[in-house]
Design a protein around this motif. Structure first.
Motif, PDB file in Angstrom:
ATOM      1  N   SER A   2       0.832  -1.206   0.000  1.00  8.36           N
ATOM      2  CA  SER A   2       0.000   0.000   0.000  1.00  8.36           C
ATOM      3  C   SER A   2       0.867   1.256   0.000  1.00  8.36           C
ATOM      4  O   SER A   2       1.981   1.254   0.497  1.00  8.36           O
ATOM      5  N   LYS A   3       0.290   2.320  -0.560  1.00  8.45           N
ATOM      6  CA  LYS A   3       1.011   3.584  -0.567  1.00  8.45           C
ATOM      7  C   LYS A   3       1.034   4.170   0.848  1.00  8.45           C
ATOM      8  O   LYS A   3       0.122   3.956   1.630  1.00  8.45           O
ATOM      9  N   ALA A   4       2.086   4.911   1.115  1.00  3.60           N
ATOM     10  CA  ALA A   4       2.228   5.523   2.438  1.00  3.60           C
ATOM     11  C   ALA A   4       2.557   6.999   2.275  1.00  3.60           C
ATOM     12  O   ALA A   4       3.133   7.412   1.268  1.00  3.60           O
ATOM     13  N   ILE A  41       8.010   7.286  10.590  1.00  2.00           N
ATOM     14  CA  ILE A  41       8.218   6.653  11.885  1.00  2.00           C
ATOM     15  C   ILE A  41       9.552   7.119  12.446  1.00  2.00           C
ATOM     16  O   ILE A  41      10.538   7.222  11.709  1.00  2.00           O
ATOM     17  N   SER A  42       9.560   7.451  13.738  1.00  3.82           N
ATOM     18  CA  SER A  42      10.809   7.895  14.355  1.00  3.82           C
ATOM     19  C   SER A  42      11.151   6.978  15.521  1.00  3.82           C
ATOM     20  O   SER A  42      10.264   6.388  16.150  1.00  3.82           O
ATOM     21  N   ALA A  43      12.434   6.862  15.789  1.00  3.10           N
ATOM     22  CA  ALA A  43      12.919   6.126  16.957  1.00  3.10           C
ATOM     23  C   ALA A  43      14.242   6.762  17.361  1.00  3.10           C
ATOM     24  O   ALA A  43      15.021   7.176  16.492  1.00  3.10           O
ATOM     25  N   PHE A  44      14.483   6.855  18.658  1.00  2.84           N
ATOM     26  CA  PHE A  44      15.682   7.530  19.173  1.00  2.84           C
ATOM     27  C   PHE A  44      15.787   8.945  18.585  1.00  2.84           C
ATOM     28  O   PHE A  44      16.868   9.419  18.259  1.00  2.84           O
ATOM     29  N   ASP A  45      14.609   9.602  18.418  1.00  5.70           N
ATOM     30  CA  ASP A  45      14.533  10.973  17.901  1.00  5.70           C
ATOM     31  C   ASP A  45      15.057  11.103  16.469  1.00  5.70           C
ATOM     32  O   ASP A  45      15.436  12.194  16.030  1.00  5.70           O
ATOM     33  N   VAL A  46      15.093   9.994  15.732  1.00  5.63           N
ATOM     34  CA  VAL A  46      15.523  10.019  14.323  1.00  5.63           C
ATOM     35  C   VAL A  46      14.368   9.519  13.467  1.00  5.63           C
ATOM     36  O   VAL A  46      13.755   8.486  13.768  1.00  5.63           O
ATOM     37  N   VAL A  47      14.041  10.259  12.410  1.00  8.36           N
ATOM     38  CA  VAL A  47      13.006   9.799  11.481  1.00  8.36           C
ATOM     39  C   VAL A  47      13.636   8.760  10.554  1.00  8.36           C
ATOM     40  O   VAL A  47      14.628   9.033   9.885  1.00  8.36           O
ATOM     41  N   LEU A  48      13.059   7.574  10.536  1.00 12.14           N
ATOM     42  CA  LEU A  48      13.610   6.493   9.713  1.00 12.14           C
ATOM     43  C   LEU A  48      13.306   6.745   8.237  1.00 12.14           C
ATOM     44  O   LEU A  48      12.359   7.463   7.902  1.00 12.14           O
ATOM     45  N   PRO A  49      14.130   6.167   7.341  1.00 14.79           N
ATOM     46  CA  PRO A  49      14.045   6.558   5.925  1.00 14.79           C
ATOM     47  C   PRO A  49      12.763   6.157   5.196  1.00 14.79           C
ATOM     48  O   PRO A  49      12.395   6.794   4.224  1.00 14.79           O
ATOM     49  N   LYS A  50      12.077   5.114   5.653  1.00 20.75           N
ATOM     50  CA  LYS A  50      10.881   4.678   4.915  1.00 20.75           C
ATOM     51  C   LYS A  50       9.622   4.832   5.762  1.00 20.75           C
ATOM     52  O   LYS A  50       9.629   4.509   6.957  1.00 20.75           O
ATOM     53  N   PRO A  51       8.530   5.312   5.142  1.00 24.37           N
ATOM     54  CA  PRO A  51       7.267   5.404   5.873  1.00 24.37           C
ATOM     55  C   PRO A  51       6.617   4.023   6.011  1.00 24.37           C
ATOM     56  O   PRO A  51       6.927   3.101   5.257  1.00 24.37           O
ATOM     57  N   ILE A  52       5.720   3.908   6.986  1.00 22.65           N
ATOM     58  CA  ILE A  52       5.049   2.638   7.297  1.00 22.65           C
ATOM     59  C   ILE A  52       3.570   2.754   6.920  1.00 22.65           C
ATOM     60  O   ILE A  52       2.835   3.532   7.541  1.00 22.65           O
ATOM     61  N   PRO A  53       3.100   2.003   5.899  1.00 23.79           N
ATOM     62  CA  PRO A  53       1.703   2.110   5.492  1.00 23.79           C
ATOM     63  C   PRO A  53       0.735   1.936   6.668  1.00 23.79           C
ATOM     64  O   PRO A  53       0.928   1.056   7.507  1.00 23.79           O
ATOM     65  N   PHE A  54      -0.247   2.822   6.727  1.00 16.94           N
ATOM     66  CA  PHE A  54      -1.353   2.827   7.693  1.00 16.94           C
ATOM     67  C   PHE A  54      -0.958   3.272   9.106  1.00 16.94           C
ATOM     68  O   PHE A  54      -1.800   3.372   9.980  1.00 16.94           O
ATOM     69  N   LYS A  55       0.325   3.545   9.332  1.00 15.95           N
ATOM     70  CA  LYS A  55       0.750   3.953  10.682  1.00 15.95           C
ATOM     71  C   LYS A  55       0.053   5.257  11.097  1.00 15.95           C
ATOM     72  O   LYS A  55      -0.421   5.386  12.220  1.00 15.95           O
ATOM     73  N   GLY A  56       0.003   6.227  10.185  1.00 12.55           N
ATOM     74  CA  GLY A  56      -0.643   7.504  10.494  1.00 12.55           C
ATOM     75  C   GLY A  56      -2.114   7.325  10.836  1.00 12.55           C
ATOM     76  O   GLY A  56      -2.624   7.916  11.792  1.00 12.55           O
ATOM     77  N   GLN A  57      -2.787   6.487  10.061  1.00  8.62           N
ATOM     78  CA  GLN A  57      -4.206   6.220  10.321  1.00  8.62           C
ATOM     79  C   GLN A  57      -4.387   5.572  11.698  1.00  8.62           C
ATOM     80  O   GLN A  57      -5.271   5.954  12.470  1.00  8.62           O
ATOM     81  N   ASP A 295      -8.624   3.794   1.898  1.00  5.66           N
ATOM     82  CA  ASP A 295      -8.169   3.680   0.508  1.00  5.66           C
ATOM     83  C   ASP A 295      -6.914   4.540   0.324  1.00  5.66           C
ATOM     84  O   ASP A 295      -6.958   5.753   0.514  1.00  5.66           O
ATOM     85  N   THR A 296      -5.805   3.896  -0.016  1.00  2.00           N
ATOM     86  CA  THR A 296      -4.546   4.651  -0.162  1.00  2.00           C
ATOM     87  C   THR A 296      -4.154   4.869  -1.628  1.00  2.00           C
ATOM     88  O   THR A 296      -3.057   5.334  -1.908  1.00  2.00           O
ATOM     89  N   SER A 297      -5.069   4.534  -2.567  1.00  2.00           N
ATOM     90  CA  SER A 297      -4.706   4.627  -3.994  1.00  2.00           C
ATOM     91  C   SER A 297      -4.385   6.059  -4.410  1.00  2.00           C
ATOM     92  O   SER A 297      -3.472   6.304  -5.183  1.00  2.00           O
ATOM     93  N   GLN A 298      -5.151   7.030  -3.874  1.00  5.51           N
ATOM     94  CA  GLN A 298      -4.902   8.455  -4.175  1.00  5.51           C
ATOM     95  C   GLN A 298      -4.832   9.206  -2.845  1.00  5.51           C
ATOM     96  O   GLN A 298      -5.534  10.182  -2.618  1.00  5.51           O
ATOM     97  N   ILE A 299      -3.957   8.752  -1.997  1.00  7.63           N
ATOM     98  CA  ILE A 299      -3.987   9.194  -0.594  1.00  7.63           C
ATOM     99  C   ILE A 299      -3.780  10.702  -0.434  1.00  7.63           C
ATOM    100  O   ILE A 299      -4.474  11.370   0.325  1.00  7.63           O
ATOM    101  N   ASN A 300      -2.836  11.280  -1.208  1.00 12.54           N
ATOM    102  CA  ASN A 300      -2.565  12.715  -1.052  1.00 12.54           C
ATOM    103  C   ASN A 300      -3.724  13.582  -1.526  1.00 12.54           C
ATOM    104  O   ASN A 300      -4.081  14.559  -0.873  1.00 12.54           O
ATOM    105  N   SER A 301      -4.324  13.205  -2.649  1.00 17.25           N
ATOM    106  CA  SER A 301      -5.448  14.010  -3.145  1.00 17.25           C
ATOM    107  C   SER A 301      -6.691  13.804  -2.270  1.00 17.25           C
ATOM    108  O   SER A 301      -7.486  14.718  -2.073  1.00 17.25           O
TER     109      SER A 301
END
Length: 312
Positions: A2-4, A41-57, A295-301
């Protein structure tokens, strides 16, 4: 996969500012904030390089549930949650401290205790405690709210002497923090969980203190499973946790704790998907509700359209 949402770059009519937090994108209006929960997603005050689908939701919907469930204790900033990833509410002036409250000797407190410290944020810690033991009563261990880098431990005495918060306001923050934690522990208990520790943030709108940000999510809180807790403590075994700790442990086991010279280990698609699955599991365990993927197909719009509709 899924898109993130890694980041958003909207421009809205009437917008007067923008703030990019570790995981949230905040669109600032004259009296209102529109907060997009990204999948960063962040850990130890560092934002990790890849987003995690559905985490924000997951985080946005858990926070919405608990903010509503505690609105009889303290007024909160939320006026609407028009999208699974969006919360809209009052633009409060935040206090520059985070109110961390701990019911158990776990996480940062346990690490400090193991290193020999017996005073944490001005609070004296009992002798002969083991990791994950309950404190005689919950302790408040505030941190500074850093705009960049690490939040730092601070004592109540330092907060007052440095004039970060007035004595009158701090008394209210303490009262709200203890009442919210009690409610959070009661709600967790109903789900077979133990709310171990958490943090609350507060701000002022006019002269009134409001609860702001998210509460009781796995990013801001630590949970244990109640089932097996006593047995594990008796045997000196680790507790089964429901928190972001599993991400920290994966990083630690791969040689990363946010220190200088360390590199974030490679986040393979399998790792990203497993973290996403764990967040969905967290949602279902904490809320007792089935998670319904947006639905994450057009998540930003999708998000832009919802916000524009709200702004009218």
């Amino acid at each position: 996969m899924s898109k993130a949402i890694k980041e958003t770059h909207y421009q809205f009519p009437g917008q007067v500012g923008f703030y990019k937090g570790k995981v949230r994108d905040v669109y600032i209006f004259e009296k209102e904030l529109v907060v997009v929960a990204s999948d960063r997603i962040s850990a130890f005050d560092v934002v990790l390089p890849k987003p995690i689908p559905f985490k924000g939701q997951v985080l946005n919907q858990i926070a919405a549930k608990f903010l509503e469930a505690t609105s009889d204790i303290v007024p909160n900033w939320v006026s609407a949650t028009p999208d699974p990833n969006v919360t809209i509410g009052k633009k409060c002036e935040p206090f520059k401290v985070e109110m961390v409250i701990r019911g158990y000797m776990a996480g940062h407190a346990a690490r400090e205790y193991k290193a020999g410290k017996r005073i944490l944020c001005g609070v004296e810690l009992p002798e002969h405690m083991r990791e994950n033991d309950p404190f005689p009563e919950p302790i408040i261990t505030p941190t500074t709210k850093a705009s960049e880098g690490h939040d730092e431990d601070i004592s109540k005495e330092a907060i007052l002497s440095e004039g970060i918060v007035s004595p009158e306001d701090y008394a209210v923050l303490e009262k709200y923090t203890r009442a919210l934690f009690k409610r959070g522990q009661e709600m967790a208990s109903e789900m077979g969980l133990i709310l171990v520790d958490t943090k609350y943030e507060f701000g002022k709108f006019g002269d009134e203190i409001f609860l702001i940000d998210e509460i009781h999510t796995p990013d801001s809180s630590r949970y244990f499973y109640a089932d097996g807790y006593e047995e594990n403590q008796a045997k000196g075994l680790p507790q089964k946790q429901l928190s972001k700790e599993f991400v920290r442990q994966w990083l630690i086991s791969n040689g990363f704790q946010g220190k200088e010279g360390q590199s974030v280990p490679e986040m393979t698609d399998e790792i990203v998907e497993s973290i996403s699955d764990r967040y969905i599991e967290l949602f279902e365990k904490i809320t007792g509700q089935k998670f319904e993927k947006a639905d994450t197909s057009q998540i930003n719009s999708r998000i832009e359209k919802v916000i524009l509709t709200h702004l009218g």
